[in-house]
Design a protein around this motif. Structure first.
Motif, mmCIF file in Angstrom:
data_model
loop_
_atom_site.group_PDB
_atom_site.id
_atom_site.type_symbol
_atom_site.label_atom_id
_atom_site.label_comp_id
_atom_site.label_asym_id
_atom_site.label_seq_id
_atom_site.Cartn_x
_atom_site.Cartn_y
_atom_site.Cartn_z
ATOM 1 N N GLN A 231 68.157 93.358 -18.913
ATOM 2 C CA GLN A 231 68.817 92.095 -19.262
ATOM 3 C C GLN A 231 68.440 91.727 -20.694
ATOM 4 O O GLN A 231 67.282 91.590 -21.022
ATOM 5 C CB GLN A 231 68.369 90.999 -18.292
ATOM 6 C CG GLN A 231 68.848 89.626 -18.609
ATOM 7 C CD GLN A 231 70.345 89.486 -18.613
ATOM 8 O OE1 GLN A 231 70.920 89.486 -19.681
ATOM 9 N NE2 GLN A 231 70.946 89.365 -17.471
ATOM 10 N N LYS A 232 69.444 91.544 -21.554
ATOM 11 C CA LYS A 232 69.194 91.264 -22.964
ATOM 12 C C LYS A 232 69.345 89.791 -23.303
ATOM 13 O O LYS A 232 68.807 89.311 -24.275
ATOM 14 C CB LYS A 232 70.158 92.058 -23.835
ATOM 15 C CG LYS A 232 69.980 93.542 -23.738
ATOM 16 C CD LYS A 232 70.993 94.267 -24.578
ATOM 17 C CE LYS A 232 70.862 95.769 -24.410
ATOM 18 N NZ LYS A 232 71.857 96.503 -25.179
ATOM 19 N N HIS A 233 70.105 89.044 -22.498
ATOM 20 C CA HIS A 233 70.472 87.690 -22.883
ATOM 21 C C HIS A 233 69.546 86.614 -22.320
ATOM 22 O O HIS A 233 69.356 85.588 -22.950
ATOM 23 C CB HIS A 233 71.913 87.401 -22.471
ATOM 24 C CG HIS A 233 72.882 88.373 -23.054
ATOM 25 N ND1 HIS A 233 73.199 88.396 -24.391
ATOM 26 C CD2 HIS A 233 73.565 89.391 -22.493
ATOM 27 C CE1 HIS A 233 74.058 89.364 -24.634
ATOM 28 N NE2 HIS A 233 74.308 89.987 -23.485
ATOM 29 N N LEU A 234 69.012 86.822 -21.128
ATOM 30 C CA LEU A 234 68.153 85.827 -20.508
ATOM 31 C C LEU A 234 66.809 86.441 -20.149
ATOM 32 O O LEU A 234 66.746 87.534 -19.602
ATOM 33 C CB LEU A 234 68.790 85.260 -19.235
ATOM 34 C CG LEU A 234 70.025 84.389 -19.402
ATOM 35 C CD1 LEU A 234 70.580 84.013 -18.040
ATOM 36 C CD2 LEU A 234 69.703 83.146 -20.182
ATOM 37 N N SER A 235 65.771 85.697 -20.423
ATOM 38 C CA SER A 235 64.448 86.138 -20.000
ATOM 39 C C SER A 235 64.301 85.830 -18.511
ATOM 40 O O SER A 235 65.067 85.041 -17.953
ATOM 41 C CB SER A 235 63.381 85.409 -20.803
ATOM 42 O OG SER A 235 63.381 84.029 -20.476
#
Length: 87
Positions: free
Chosen positions: A31-35
Motif C-alpha cells: 500500500q503506497k497511499h495510506l499508512s
C-alpha cells in the motif's frame, strides 16, 4: 499442509502465505497511499456513520410513511435492508 499448498495455482497467493515466500513472489503490492495507522483511522471513521445514520433515520420513519403513502410494514422493510447492507 505444505504439500497440499503446492497443488494450488499461483493465482491464490493471499490464502496461503508462509515464511518462505516474500510479497514479491506472491504478487502482492504494498500500500503506497495510506499508512497502517491511516487505514485504521479510516475504518474507525467509517464505522461512526452507522450509529449516526440510525439515530437520524429512526425518528423519520413516521414522516416517511406519510410522505410516501406507504404501509408501516413497507417502511420498516427499509430499516431491515439498512441493517442487512450496512452493518
Amino acid at each position: 499442509m505444505l504439500d497440499k499448498m503446492a497443488d494450488f495455482p499461483q493465482s491464490y497467493p493471499a490464502f496461503f502465505v508462509d515464511e518462505e515466500n516474500t510479497a514479491k513472489e506472491n504478487n502482492m503490492v504494498e500500500q503506497k497511499h495510506l499508512s497502517p495507522v491511516m487505514i485504521l483511522a479510516s475504518i474507525i471513521f467509517m464505522n461512526t456513520f452507522v450509529p449516526l445514520s440510525i439515530d437520524l433515520y429512526l425518528p423519520a420513519l413516521p414522516q416517511m410513511r406519510e410522505y410516501f403513502q406507504a404501509s408501516e410494514m413497507l417502511v420498516n422493510m427499509t430499516l431491515i435492508a439498512f441493517f442487512l447492507f450496512f452493518p
